[in-house]
Design a protein around this motif. Structure first.
Motif, PDB file in Angstrom:
ATOM      1  N   ILE A  11     -30.372 -92.864 -51.124  1.00 44.18           N
ATOM      2  CA  ILE A  11     -30.164 -93.788 -50.012  1.00 44.18           C
ATOM      3  C   ILE A  11     -31.492 -94.190 -49.372  1.00 44.18           C
ATOM      4  O   ILE A  11     -31.770 -95.351 -49.172  1.00 44.18           O
ATOM      5  CB  ILE A  11     -29.221 -93.169 -48.955  1.00 44.18           C
ATOM      6  N   CYS A  12     -32.310 -93.191 -49.048  1.00 46.08           N
ATOM      7  CA  CYS A  12     -33.584 -93.470 -48.387  1.00 46.08           C
ATOM      8  C   CYS A  12     -34.422 -92.202 -48.336  1.00 46.08           C
ATOM      9  O   CYS A  12     -33.920 -91.110 -48.588  1.00 46.08           O
ATOM     10  CB  CYS A  12     -33.365 -94.002 -46.975  1.00 46.08           C
ATOM     11  N   ALA A  13     -35.674 -92.371 -47.964  1.00 45.24           N
ATOM     12  CA  ALA A  13     -36.524 -91.210 -47.695  1.00 45.24           C
ATOM     13  C   ALA A  13     -35.975 -90.533 -46.445  1.00 45.24           C
ATOM     14  O   ALA A  13     -35.481 -91.206 -45.526  1.00 45.24           O
ATOM     15  CB  ALA A  13     -37.964 -91.650 -47.463  1.00 45.24           C
ATOM     16  N   SER A  14     -36.024 -89.220 -46.383  1.00 43.62           N
ATOM     17  CA  SER A  14     -35.512 -88.487 -45.224  1.00 43.62           C
ATOM     18  C   SER A  14     -36.139 -88.973 -43.924  1.00 43.62           C
ATOM     19  O   SER A  14     -35.482 -89.050 -42.893  1.00 43.62           O
ATOM     20  CB  SER A  14     -35.765 -86.988 -45.395  1.00 43.62           C
ATOM     21  N   SER A  15     -37.411 -89.328 -43.983  1.00 43.30           N
ATOM     22  CA  SER A  15     -38.135 -89.764 -42.785  1.00 43.30           C
ATOM     23  C   SER A  15     -37.625 -91.086 -42.219  1.00 43.30           C
ATOM     24  O   SER A  15     -37.913 -91.422 -41.070  1.00 43.30           O
ATOM     25  CB  SER A  15     -39.628 -89.870 -43.087  1.00 43.30           C
ATOM     26  N   GLU A  16     -36.846 -91.837 -43.004  1.00 46.10           N
ATOM     27  CA  GLU A  16     -36.320 -93.121 -42.528  1.00 46.10           C
ATOM     28  C   GLU A  16     -35.155 -92.956 -41.560  1.00 46.10           C
ATOM     29  O   GLU A  16     -34.808 -93.916 -40.856  1.00 46.10           O
ATOM     30  CB  GLU A  16     -35.893 -93.992 -43.709  1.00 46.10           C
ATOM     31  N   VAL A  36     -18.222-100.659 -46.707  1.00 45.26           N
ATOM     32  CA  VAL A  36     -19.607-100.299 -46.429  1.00 45.26           C
ATOM     33  C   VAL A  36     -19.614 -98.846 -45.976  1.00 45.26           C
ATOM     34  O   VAL A  36     -18.720 -98.407 -45.248  1.00 45.26           O
ATOM     35  CB  VAL A  36     -20.206-101.207 -45.320  1.00 45.26           C
ATOM     36  N   VAL A  37     -20.611 -98.096 -46.423  1.00 44.15           N
ATOM     37  CA  VAL A  37     -20.822 -96.745 -45.923  1.00 44.15           C
ATOM     38  C   VAL A  37     -22.128 -96.749 -45.136  1.00 44.15           C
ATOM     39  O   VAL A  37     -22.957 -97.650 -45.306  1.00 44.15           O
ATOM     40  CB  VAL A  37     -20.882 -95.692 -47.057  1.00 44.15           C
ATOM     41  N   PHE A  38     -22.300 -95.757 -44.262  1.00 41.85           N
ATOM     42  CA  PHE A  38     -23.548 -95.674 -43.520  1.00 41.85           C
ATOM     43  C   PHE A  38     -24.007 -94.229 -43.409  1.00 41.85           C
ATOM     44  O   PHE A  38     -23.217 -93.293 -43.518  1.00 41.85           O
ATOM     45  CB  PHE A  38     -23.434 -96.323 -42.139  1.00 41.85           C
ATOM     46  N   PHE A  39     -25.310 -94.089 -43.180  1.00 37.93           N
ATOM     47  CA  PHE A  39     -25.958 -92.783 -43.105  1.00 37.93           C
ATOM     48  C   PHE A  39     -26.815 -92.749 -41.854  1.00 37.93           C
ATOM     49  O   PHE A  39     -27.535 -93.714 -41.570  1.00 37.93           O
ATOM     50  CB  PHE A  39     -26.813 -92.549 -44.358  1.00 37.93           C
ATOM     51  N   VAL A  40     -26.710 -91.651 -41.097  1.00 42.98           N
ATOM     52  CA  VAL A  40     -27.474 -91.467 -39.867  1.00 42.98           C
ATOM     53  C   VAL A  40     -27.990 -90.031 -39.817  1.00 42.98           C
ATOM     54  O   VAL A  40     -27.568 -89.180 -40.610  1.00 42.98           O
ATOM     55  CB  VAL A  40     -26.612 -91.752 -38.608  1.00 42.98           C
ATOM     56  N   ARG A  41     -28.860 -89.771 -38.869  1.00 51.00           N
ATOM     57  CA  ARG A  41     -29.340 -88.407 -38.641  1.00 51.00           C
ATOM     58  C   ARG A  41     -28.985 -88.000 -37.219  1.00 51.00           C
ATOM     59  O   ARG A  41     -29.124 -88.780 -36.283  1.00 51.00           O
ATOM     60  CB  ARG A  41     -30.853 -88.307 -38.851  1.00 51.00           C
ATOM     61  N   TYR A  42     -28.515 -86.751 -37.106  1.00 50.68           N
ATOM     62  CA  TYR A  42     -28.176 -86.192 -35.799  1.00 50.68           C
ATOM     63  C   TYR A  42     -28.435 -84.690 -35.865  1.00 50.68           C
ATOM     64  O   TYR A  42     -28.018 -84.037 -36.818  1.00 50.68           O
ATOM     65  CB  TYR A  42     -26.702 -86.464 -35.462  1.00 50.68           C
ATOM     66  N   GLU A 108     -29.358 -83.787 -48.967  1.00 56.51           N
ATOM     67  CA  GLU A 108     -30.758 -84.061 -48.673  1.00 56.51           C
ATOM     68  C   GLU A 108     -31.571 -83.085 -49.505  1.00 56.51           C
ATOM     69  O   GLU A 108     -31.358 -81.880 -49.445  1.00 56.51           O
ATOM     70  CB  GLU A 108     -31.018 -83.870 -47.183  1.00 56.51           C
ATOM     71  N   ARG A 109     -32.489 -83.631 -50.316  1.00 57.33           N
ATOM     72  CA  ARG A 109     -33.213 -82.764 -51.250  1.00 57.33           C
ATOM     73  C   ARG A 109     -34.630 -83.271 -51.488  1.00 57.33           C
ATOM     74  O   ARG A 109     -34.940 -84.429 -51.222  1.00 57.33           O
ATOM     75  CB  ARG A 109     -32.468 -82.639 -52.553  1.00 57.33           C
ATOM     76  N   ASP A 110     -35.427 -82.359 -52.046  1.00 56.72           N
ATOM     77  CA  ASP A 110     -36.792 -82.717 -52.412  1.00 56.72           C
ATOM     78  C   ASP A 110     -36.770 -83.462 -53.732  1.00 56.72           C
ATOM     79  O   ASP A 110     -36.012 -83.122 -54.640  1.00 56.72           O
ATOM     80  CB  ASP A 110     -37.657 -81.457 -52.535  1.00 56.72           C
ATOM     81  N   THR A 111     -37.610 -84.492 -53.822  1.00 51.60           N
ATOM     82  CA  THR A 111     -37.776 -85.263 -55.049  1.00 51.60           C
ATOM     83  C   THR A 111     -39.285 -85.362 -55.305  1.00 51.60           C
ATOM     84  O   THR A 111     -40.081 -85.047 -54.419  1.00 51.60           O
ATOM     85  CB  THR A 111     -37.186 -86.687 -54.908  1.00 51.60           C
ATOM     86  N   PRO A 112     -39.684 -85.827 -56.471  1.00 51.72           N
ATOM     87  CA  PRO A 112     -41.119 -86.005 -56.726  1.00 51.72           C
ATOM     88  C   PRO A 112     -41.786 -86.958 -55.719  1.00 51.72           C
ATOM     89  O   PRO A 112     -42.970 -86.834 -55.437  1.00 51.72           O
ATOM     90  CB  PRO A 112     -41.169 -86.593 -58.147  1.00 51.72           C
ATOM     91  N   ALA A 116     -35.547 -86.725 -49.690  1.00 50.68           N
ATOM     92  CA  ALA A 116     -34.721 -87.938 -49.663  1.00 50.68           C
ATOM     93  C   ALA A 116     -33.264 -87.599 -49.377  1.00 50.68           C
ATOM     94  O   ALA A 116     -32.813 -86.472 -49.589  1.00 50.68           O
ATOM     95  CB  ALA A 116     -34.842 -88.695 -50.985  1.00 50.68           C
ATOM     96  N   VAL A 117     -32.551 -88.609 -48.896  1.00 51.27           N
ATOM     97  CA  VAL A 117     -31.114 -88.515 -48.600  1.00 51.27           C
ATOM     98  C   VAL A 117     -30.365 -89.156 -49.764  1.00 51.27           C
ATOM     99  O   VAL A 117     -30.691 -90.273 -50.181  1.00 51.27           O
ATOM    100  CB  VAL A 117     -30.783 -89.243 -47.282  1.00 51.27           C
ATOM    101  N   PHE A 118     -29.359 -88.440 -50.269  1.00 48.68           N
ATOM    102  CA  PHE A 118     -28.538 -88.920 -51.383  1.00 48.68           C
ATOM    103  C   PHE A 118     -27.081 -88.957 -50.969  1.00 48.68           C
ATOM    104  O   PHE A 118     -26.604 -88.102 -50.224  1.00 48.68           O
ATOM    105  CB  PHE A 118     -28.678 -87.995 -52.597  1.00 48.68           C
TER     106      PHE A 118
END
Length: 130
Positions: A11-16, A36-42, A108-112, A116-118
């Motif tokens: 979906i995006c870099a975690s920092s986004e 539509v789906v959406f992703f947020v951080r809380y 949410e996992r580490d990638t090269p 990132a958020v998946f």
């Protein structure tokens, strides 16, 4: 159709995604229809939901990607003012009290390229066909 497997979708870099900040939208297919789906951080964690109010099936964001109300503590439906707990999707007030947003499986996992958020789609809610 329940045996259909979908690959994880980056979906995006975690920092986004910032706590209580703008979300990220993606086109989806829900029960065979466009959605539509959406992703947020809380609270430091990424969450995802079908962008559909539990009261009336309308998208929540009042401006594209804006899902939190002004305090940054609740997700809010721009149409009817229903408010949802971001960590559970449970309606905490408004016309859908007791209802819930349909969750999206998030990893949410580490990638090269960095953390990132998946989205982990399922047979009922998955990316729309190109």
């Amino acid at each position: 159709m329940s045996d259909v497997k979908f690959d994880a979708v980056r979906i995006c870099a975690s920092s986004e995604l910032t706590d209580g900040g703008p979300g990220v939208r993606r086109a989806a297919s829900f029960a065979g229809g466009a959605a539509v789906v959406f992703f947020v951080r809380y609270g430091g964690q990424a969450y995802g939901y079908l962008n559909r109010c539990a009261h009336v099936p309308m998208e929540l964001d009042w401006v594209e990607g804006q899902f939190f109300e002004s305090s940054g503590l609740y997700l809010m439906c721009a149409t009817h003012g229903a408010i949802y707990a971001p960590e559970t999707g449970k309606c905490e007030g408004g016309p859908c009290r007791g209802g819930r947003l349909r969750p999206v499986h998030v990893d949410e996992r580490d990638t090269p390229e960095g953390r990132a958020v998946f989205w982990l789609p399922d047979a009922e809610l998955h990316p729309s066909s190109p």
